[in-house]
Design a protein around this motif. Structure first.
Motif, PDB file in Angstrom:
ATOM      1  N   ARG A 257      -0.490 -14.258   7.538  1.00  0.00           N
ATOM      2  CA  ARG A 257      -0.372 -15.708   7.331  1.00  0.00           C
ATOM      3  C   ARG A 257      -1.717 -16.312   6.870  1.00  0.00           C
ATOM      4  O   ARG A 257      -1.768 -17.098   5.931  1.00  0.00           O
ATOM      5  CB  ARG A 257       0.094 -16.387   8.620  1.00  0.00           C
ATOM      6  CG  ARG A 257       0.517 -17.817   8.363  1.00  0.00           C
ATOM      7  CD  ARG A 257       1.079 -18.471   9.577  1.00  0.00           C
ATOM      8  NE  ARG A 257       2.327 -17.868   9.989  1.00  0.00           N
ATOM      9  CZ  ARG A 257       2.735 -17.803  11.247  1.00  0.00           C
ATOM     10  NH1 ARG A 257       1.971 -18.261  12.214  1.00  0.00           N
ATOM     11  NH2 ARG A 257       3.889 -17.262  11.559  1.00  0.00           N
ATOM     12  N   THR A 258      -2.824 -15.880   7.521  1.00  0.00           N
ATOM     13  CA  THR A 258      -4.138 -16.458   7.194  1.00  0.00           C
ATOM     14  C   THR A 258      -4.512 -16.188   5.734  1.00  0.00           C
ATOM     15  O   THR A 258      -4.760 -17.157   4.989  1.00  0.00           O
ATOM     16  CB  THR A 258      -5.205 -15.893   8.166  1.00  0.00           C
ATOM     17  OG1 THR A 258      -4.623 -15.829   9.462  1.00  0.00           O
ATOM     18  CG2 THR A 258      -6.461 -16.711   8.178  1.00  0.00           C
ATOM     19  N   PRO A 259      -4.528 -14.927   5.276  1.00  0.00           N
ATOM     20  CA  PRO A 259      -4.906 -14.740   3.868  1.00  0.00           C
ATOM     21  C   PRO A 259      -3.924 -15.367   2.890  1.00  0.00           C
ATOM     22  O   PRO A 259      -4.336 -15.887   1.844  1.00  0.00           O
ATOM     23  CB  PRO A 259      -4.932 -13.217   3.691  1.00  0.00           C
ATOM     24  CG  PRO A 259      -4.279 -12.638   4.876  1.00  0.00           C
ATOM     25  CD  PRO A 259      -4.354 -13.631   5.964  1.00  0.00           C
ATOM     26  N   MET A 260      -2.638 -15.385   3.235  1.00  0.00           N
ATOM     27  CA  MET A 260      -1.656 -15.966   2.320  1.00  0.00           C
ATOM     28  C   MET A 260      -1.875 -17.495   2.222  1.00  0.00           C
ATOM     29  O   MET A 260      -1.771 -18.075   1.144  1.00  0.00           O
ATOM     30  CB  MET A 260      -0.220 -15.685   2.788  1.00  0.00           C
ATOM     31  CG  MET A 260       0.197 -14.228   2.728  1.00  0.00           C
ATOM     32  SD  MET A 260      -0.325 -13.397   1.264  1.00  0.00           S
ATOM     33  CE  MET A 260       1.041 -13.578   0.231  1.00  0.00           C
ATOM     34  N   THR A 261      -2.187 -18.109   3.391  1.00  0.00           N
ATOM     35  CA  THR A 261      -2.445 -19.560   3.376  1.00  0.00           C
ATOM     36  C   THR A 261      -3.685 -19.849   2.540  1.00  0.00           C
ATOM     37  O   THR A 261      -3.736 -20.807   1.760  1.00  0.00           O
ATOM     38  CB  THR A 261      -2.644 -20.086   4.824  1.00  0.00           C
ATOM     39  OG1 THR A 261      -1.665 -19.495   5.642  1.00  0.00           O
ATOM     40  CG2 THR A 261      -2.576 -21.592   4.923  1.00  0.00           C
ATOM     41  N   ARG A 262      -4.682 -18.941   2.749  1.00  0.00           N
ATOM     42  CA  ARG A 262      -5.926 -19.129   1.971  1.00  0.00           C
ATOM     43  C   ARG A 262      -5.649 -19.001   0.481  1.00  0.00           C
ATOM     44  O   ARG A 262      -6.126 -19.793  -0.314  1.00  0.00           O
ATOM     45  CB  ARG A 262      -6.950 -18.079   2.417  1.00  0.00           C
ATOM     46  CG  ARG A 262      -7.940 -18.669   3.435  1.00  0.00           C
ATOM     47  CD  ARG A 262      -9.267 -17.925   3.412  1.00  0.00           C
ATOM     48  NE  ARG A 262      -9.150 -16.507   3.618  1.00  0.00           N
ATOM     49  CZ  ARG A 262      -9.322 -15.900   4.788  1.00  0.00           C
ATOM     50  NH1 ARG A 262      -9.582 -16.628   5.863  1.00  0.00           N
ATOM     51  NH2 ARG A 262      -9.241 -14.608   4.897  1.00  0.00           N
ATOM     52  N   ASP A 286     -11.364 -15.452  -6.493  1.00  0.00           N
ATOM     53  CA  ASP A 286     -11.145 -15.586  -5.029  1.00  0.00           C
ATOM     54  C   ASP A 286      -9.758 -15.072  -4.648  1.00  0.00           C
ATOM     55  O   ASP A 286      -9.584 -14.380  -3.630  1.00  0.00           O
ATOM     56  CB  ASP A 286     -11.280 -17.053  -4.595  1.00  0.00           C
ATOM     57  CG  ASP A 286     -12.735 -17.495  -4.615  1.00  0.00           C
ATOM     58  OD1 ASP A 286     -13.602 -16.595  -4.710  1.00  0.00           O
ATOM     59  OD2 ASP A 286     -12.995 -18.708  -4.537  1.00  0.00           O
ATOM     60  N   CYS A 287      -8.775 -15.475  -5.502  1.00  0.00           N
ATOM     61  CA  CYS A 287      -7.391 -15.038  -5.228  1.00  0.00           C
ATOM     62  C   CYS A 287      -7.300 -13.509  -5.262  1.00  0.00           C
ATOM     63  O   CYS A 287      -6.652 -12.887  -4.415  1.00  0.00           O
ATOM     64  CB  CYS A 287      -6.424 -15.603  -6.271  1.00  0.00           C
ATOM     65  SG  CYS A 287      -6.090 -17.326  -6.027  1.00  0.00           S
ATOM     66  N   LEU A 288      -7.987 -12.920  -6.251  1.00  0.00           N
ATOM     67  CA  LEU A 288      -7.970 -11.463  -6.385  1.00  0.00           C
ATOM     68  C   LEU A 288      -8.559 -10.788  -5.149  1.00  0.00           C
ATOM     69  O   LEU A 288      -8.000  -9.833  -4.600  1.00  0.00           O
ATOM     70  CB  LEU A 288      -8.780 -11.083  -7.636  1.00  0.00           C
ATOM     71  CG  LEU A 288      -8.485  -9.706  -8.214  1.00  0.00           C
ATOM     72  CD1 LEU A 288      -7.076  -9.693  -8.781  1.00  0.00           C
ATOM     73  CD2 LEU A 288      -9.495  -9.368  -9.301  1.00  0.00           C
ATOM     74  N   GLU A 289      -9.691 -11.343  -4.697  1.00  0.00           N
ATOM     75  CA  GLU A 289     -10.372 -10.765  -3.522  1.00  0.00           C
ATOM     76  C   GLU A 289      -9.459 -10.827  -2.295  1.00  0.00           C
ATOM     77  O   GLU A 289      -9.317  -9.861  -1.548  1.00  0.00           O
ATOM     78  CB  GLU A 289     -11.658 -11.559  -3.257  1.00  0.00           C
ATOM     79  CG  GLU A 289     -12.625 -10.829  -2.354  1.00  0.00           C
ATOM     80  CD  GLU A 289     -13.846 -11.698  -2.067  1.00  0.00           C
ATOM     81  OE1 GLU A 289     -14.186 -11.834  -0.888  1.00  0.00           O
ATOM     82  OE2 GLU A 289     -14.420 -12.269  -3.032  1.00  0.00           O
ATOM     83  N   GLU A 290      -8.805 -12.009  -2.142  1.00  0.00           N
ATOM     84  CA  GLU A 290      -7.938 -12.187  -0.977  1.00  0.00           C
ATOM     85  C   GLU A 290      -6.714 -11.260  -1.041  1.00  0.00           C
ATOM     86  O   GLU A 290      -6.322 -10.658  -0.053  1.00  0.00           O
ATOM     87  CB  GLU A 290      -7.475 -13.655  -0.933  1.00  0.00           C
ATOM     88  CG  GLU A 290      -7.133 -14.178   0.437  1.00  0.00           C
ATOM     89  CD  GLU A 290      -8.245 -14.041   1.461  1.00  0.00           C
ATOM     90  OE1 GLU A 290      -9.378 -14.455   1.183  1.00  0.00           O
ATOM     91  OE2 GLU A 290      -7.966 -13.474   2.536  1.00  0.00           O
ATOM     92  N   ARG A 293      -7.532  -7.788  -0.128  1.00  0.00           N
ATOM     93  CA  ARG A 293      -7.641  -7.647   1.335  1.00  0.00           C
ATOM     94  C   ARG A 293      -6.247  -7.397   1.943  1.00  0.00           C
ATOM     95  O   ARG A 293      -6.050  -6.510   2.768  1.00  0.00           O
ATOM     96  CB  ARG A 293      -8.231  -8.950   1.886  1.00  0.00           C
ATOM     97  CG  ARG A 293      -8.915  -8.827   3.207  1.00  0.00           C
ATOM     98  CD  ARG A 293      -9.487 -10.191   3.574  1.00  0.00           C
ATOM     99  NE  ARG A 293      -8.910 -10.636   4.835  1.00  0.00           N
ATOM    100  CZ  ARG A 293      -9.374 -10.251   6.001  1.00  0.00           C
ATOM    101  NH1 ARG A 293     -10.396  -9.444   6.077  1.00  0.00           N
ATOM    102  NH2 ARG A 293      -8.807 -10.669   7.103  1.00  0.00           N
ATOM    103  N   VAL A 294      -5.277  -8.218   1.456  1.00  0.00           N
ATOM    104  CA  VAL A 294      -3.898  -8.081   1.966  1.00  0.00           C
ATOM    105  C   VAL A 294      -3.349  -6.697   1.601  1.00  0.00           C
ATOM    106  O   VAL A 294      -2.756  -5.998   2.434  1.00  0.00           O
ATOM    107  CB  VAL A 294      -2.994  -9.190   1.379  1.00  0.00           C
ATOM    108  CG1 VAL A 294      -1.537  -8.953   1.750  1.00  0.00           C
ATOM    109  CG2 VAL A 294      -3.452 -10.551   1.860  1.00  0.00           C
ATOM    110  N   LEU A 295      -3.619  -6.314   0.343  1.00  0.00           N
ATOM    111  CA  LEU A 295      -3.125  -5.019  -0.127  1.00  0.00           C
ATOM    112  C   LEU A 295      -3.720  -3.869   0.684  1.00  0.00           C
ATOM    113  O   LEU A 295      -3.025  -2.912   1.061  1.00  0.00           O
ATOM    114  CB  LEU A 295      -3.509  -4.857  -1.605  1.00  0.00           C
ATOM    115  CG  LEU A 295      -2.541  -4.034  -2.441  1.00  0.00           C
ATOM    116  CD1 LEU A 295      -1.178  -4.700  -2.456  1.00  0.00           C
ATOM    117  CD2 LEU A 295      -3.077  -3.879  -3.847  1.00  0.00           C
ATOM    118  N   LYS A 296      -5.019  -4.004   0.993  1.00  0.00           N
ATOM    119  CA  LYS A 296      -5.694  -2.947   1.756  1.00  0.00           C
ATOM    120  C   LYS A 296      -5.046  -2.837   3.147  1.00  0.00           C
ATOM    121  O   LYS A 296      -4.788  -1.738   3.643  1.00  0.00           O
ATOM    122  CB  LYS A 296      -7.183  -3.289   1.886  1.00  0.00           C
ATOM    123  CG  LYS A 296      -7.976  -2.172   2.501  1.00  0.00           C
ATOM    124  CD  LYS A 296      -9.430  -2.527   2.610  1.00  0.00           C
ATOM    125  CE  LYS A 296     -10.106  -1.478   3.509  1.00  0.00           C
ATOM    126  NZ  LYS A 296     -11.316  -1.975   4.097  1.00  0.00           N
TER     127      LYS A 296
END
Ligand code: ADP
Length: 465
Positions: A257-262, A286-290, A293-296
Motif C-alpha cells: 500500500r505504501t509504495p503504491m500510494t507513493r 521516481d515512479c521507476l525507482e518505486e 522496489r515493489v517488483l523486488k
C-alpha cells in the motif's frame, strides 16, 4: 422404513461390523455346543459299552459255575434284591438257536427272532425297535461248551439324556443370538465412535470453514486413537499454514500500500504541477525507482515461496566458498568503505561444496548486507568459513546493536522487521530468503546475538546436499 434407507444401512460399516460380531459369536457358540454334544454322546456310548462288556464277563463266570440255571438264579437273586433288570440276556446254542432269553418287560417291541438269523461275531449287533427310534446294542462272547452269550442294552436312556441336552441348547441359543446381535451392535457402535466424531468435525469444518475444531481423543492408544491424534496434528499444521499465509497476505497488502500510494502521489503531482520535460522526467524516474522496489519485493516473495515448497530449481555444481565469499565482500566494498567499516576475512583458499552458486551468493550477500547495515560507522565485520568432515560453516559476525532474545524467533518470518530497524532501508524479507535458500541446500542457519555487542549468523552447508 423405505427400501433405500435399508439399502443405505446395509452398506454402513456399523452394520457390517455388527453382522461380523454377531456371526462370529453365534457360530462360536454353535461350534462349542457341537463339540460338547459329540463328546457327551461318545462318552455315554463308551460307558454303555463298558457296562455291557463287564456284564458279559460276569454272566460268563456264572455260566461256567452252573450253566443256564446259574444265570437264571443270578437273575432271580437280583430281582429279589430289588435291582432293576436293564439288560437283554441270551444264550445261543451252537446253531444260534435261543437256549435262554431274558429281556426287561418294557422292551417288548424288538424283533428278537431275527437274532437267530444274524451271525454271532465279536462285533456289536444293533437291533432297531419296531415302533420307535430305540436301538438294542448287543455284544457277544463264546462260552466254553460251544454256546454263545449275548448281553444287550437299550439306548433309550442315553437318547433321553441327549434329547434334554438338545432342548437345553435350543433354550439357551435364543438369548445367545439376542446377546450376539445386541452385543455386536453395541461393540460396533463403541468402536466406530472416533470415526463418527471425525466425520462430525470434518462436516463442521466444511460447513463453517473454521479450522480450529478438533476431534476429542480417548487416550486408549489404539489405531483409531492414533488416527485421531494424527488428524488433529494435521489440522494444527494446516491451521498454522493458513494463518501464516493470511499474515503474509496481510503484510504484503500492507507493505504494498505504501509504495503504491507513493507511486500514485508522484504521478498525480507530476500531472498537476508545471509539466516541464524535466519535471516529468524526474517524476518518471521516481515512479521507476518505486516500482522497482515493489517488483523486488514481489520477486523475493516468489523466491522464498519456491524455495520453501521445493519448487526452486537449483543449478548444483562444485562451488569454492572462499572464492564466493571474496566476490560477496568485493560487492559490498564501497558500502563498507562508505561507513568506515572494517571487513575482516578468514577462510582457507579451497573450500568446496556442491551448491547453486547464484542462490548461495544471494543468501550470503543478504547476510553481509545486514551486518554492514546494522553495524555503526567505524565498526567491524568478520567473514569466516571453516571446513568440517560433513559440512562447511560460514560465520558472518558484526558489531551491530544485536537482536533482543524475544525477537530472534521472529526475524526469520516474512516481512518481519525489528523495532529498532525501522529507520534502516529494507523489506523484512532478507533473512526469510536466506533461510529458505540454505534449507533448499539441506543446510540450516543459526544466529547468536548479544544486544549491545553484536550478532553472528552461521550458515551450515552440507558438502553434498
Ligand atoms: P530487513 O533487514 O530488511 O529488515 P531481514 O529479514 O534481513 O529484513 O531482517 C529481519 C530483521 O532482523 C531486521 O529487521 C532486524 O531487526 C533483524 N536483523 C537482521 N540482521 C541483523 C543484524 N545483523 N543485526 C541486528 N539485527 C538484525
Amino acid at each position: 422404513m423405505s427400501l433405500r434407507f435399508l439399502n443405505r444401512i446395509r452398506k454402513t460399516t456399523g452394520f457390517r461390523l455388527t453382522l461380523w460380531y454377531s456371526a462370529i459369536f453365534i457360530l462360536s457358540s454353535l461350534a462349542l455346543f457341537g463339540i460338547a454334544y459329540v463328546l457327551l454322546s461318545s462318552s455315554l456310548k463308551q460307558k454303555d459299552h463298558e457296562t455291557i462288556q463287564a456284564k458279559l464277563k460276569d454272566y460268563r463266570a456264572q455260566y461256567r459255575t452252573g450253566g443256564i440255571i446259574a444265570i437264571r438264579n443270578e437273575l432271580n437273586f437280583e430281582k429279589y434284591a430289588g435291582k432293576p433288570n436293564i439288560f437283554f440276556i441270551r444264550v445261543a446254542g451252537p446253531k444260534n438257536q435261543s437256549l435262554f432269553l431274558s429281556i426287561p418287560d418294557q422292551w417288548g417291541n424288538f424283533d428278537l427272532q431275527s437274532l437267530e438269523n444274524k451271525a454271532i461275531d465279536k462285533g456289536w449287533i444293533h437291533l432297531r425297535a419296531k415302533e420307535d427310534e430305540n436301538v438294542l446294542e448287543i455284544a457277544s462272547i463264546d462260552l466254553p461248551d460251544g454256546c454263545s452269550l449275548q448281553i444287550g442294552k437299550n439306548t433309550e436312556s442315553r437318547e433321553e439324556l441327549l434329547e434334554s441336552f438338545r432342548k437345553a441348547f435350543i433354550a439357551v441359543m435364543i438369548p445367545v443370538i439376542l446377546l450376539g446381535v445386541f452385543g455386536g451392535q453395541f461393540l460396533a457402535f463403541r468402536a466406530l465412535r472416533p470415526i463418527r466424531q471425525l466425520i462430525h468435525t470434518v462436516r463442521a469444518i466444511t460447513a463453517t470453514g473454521k479450522i480450529d475444531s478438533r476431534v476429542p481423543t480417548r487416550q486408549t492408544g489404539d489405531e483409531l486413537d492414533e488416527l485421531v491424534i494424527l488428524f488433529n496434528q494435521m489440522l494444527g499444521q494446516i491451521e498454522v499454514l493458513i494463518n501464516g499465509m493470511k499474515d503474509t497476505l496481510d503484510n504484503v497488502a500492507h507493505d504494498l500500500r505504501t509504495p503504491m500510494t507513493r507511486l500514485r502521489g508522484m504521478a498525480e503531482m507530476a500531472l498537476q504541477g508545471k509539466q516541464t520535460p524535466e519535471n516529468c522526467r524526474e517524476a518518471l524516474a521516481d515512479c521507476l525507482e518505486e516500482s522497482e522496489r515493489v517488483l523486488k519485493m514481489l520477486n523475493t516473495l516468489m523466491d522464498i515461496s519456491e524455495a520453501e515448497t521445493g519448487a526452486l530449481k537449483l543449478k548444483l555444481e562444485p562451488v569454492n566458498i572462499s572464492e564466493l565469499l571474496e566476490n560477496v565482500v568485493e560487492l559490498y566494498r564501497y558500502v563498507a568503505e562508505d561507513k568506515q567499516l572494517v571487513v575482516h576475512t578468514a577462510y582457507p583458499r579451497e573450500l568446496y561444496v556442491t551448491a547453486d552458486r547464484h542462490r548461495l551468493l544471494q543468501a550470503l550477500a543478504n547476510l553481509l548486507d545486514n551486518a554492514l547495515k546494522y553495524s555503526p560507522s567505524g565498526g567491524r565485520v568478520e567473514v569466516e568459513a571453516d571446513a568440517y568432515p560433513q559440512e562447511v560453516v560460514i560465520n558472518i559476525k558484526d558489531s551491530g546493536p544485536g537482536i533482543p532474545p524475544e525477537e530472534i524467533p521472529k526475524i526469520w518470518e516474512r516481512l518481519y522487521r525489528g523495532d529498532q530497524s525501522r529507520s534502516q532501508r529494507g523489506l523484512g524479507l532478507g533473512l526469510s530468503l536466506v533461510k529458505a535458500i540454505v534449507a533448499a541446500h539441506r543446510g540450516h542457519v543459526e544466529v547468536v546475538s548479544q544486544p549491545g555487542v553484536g550478532s553472528c549468523f552461521s550458515v551450515h552447508l552440507p558438502r553434498q546436499p
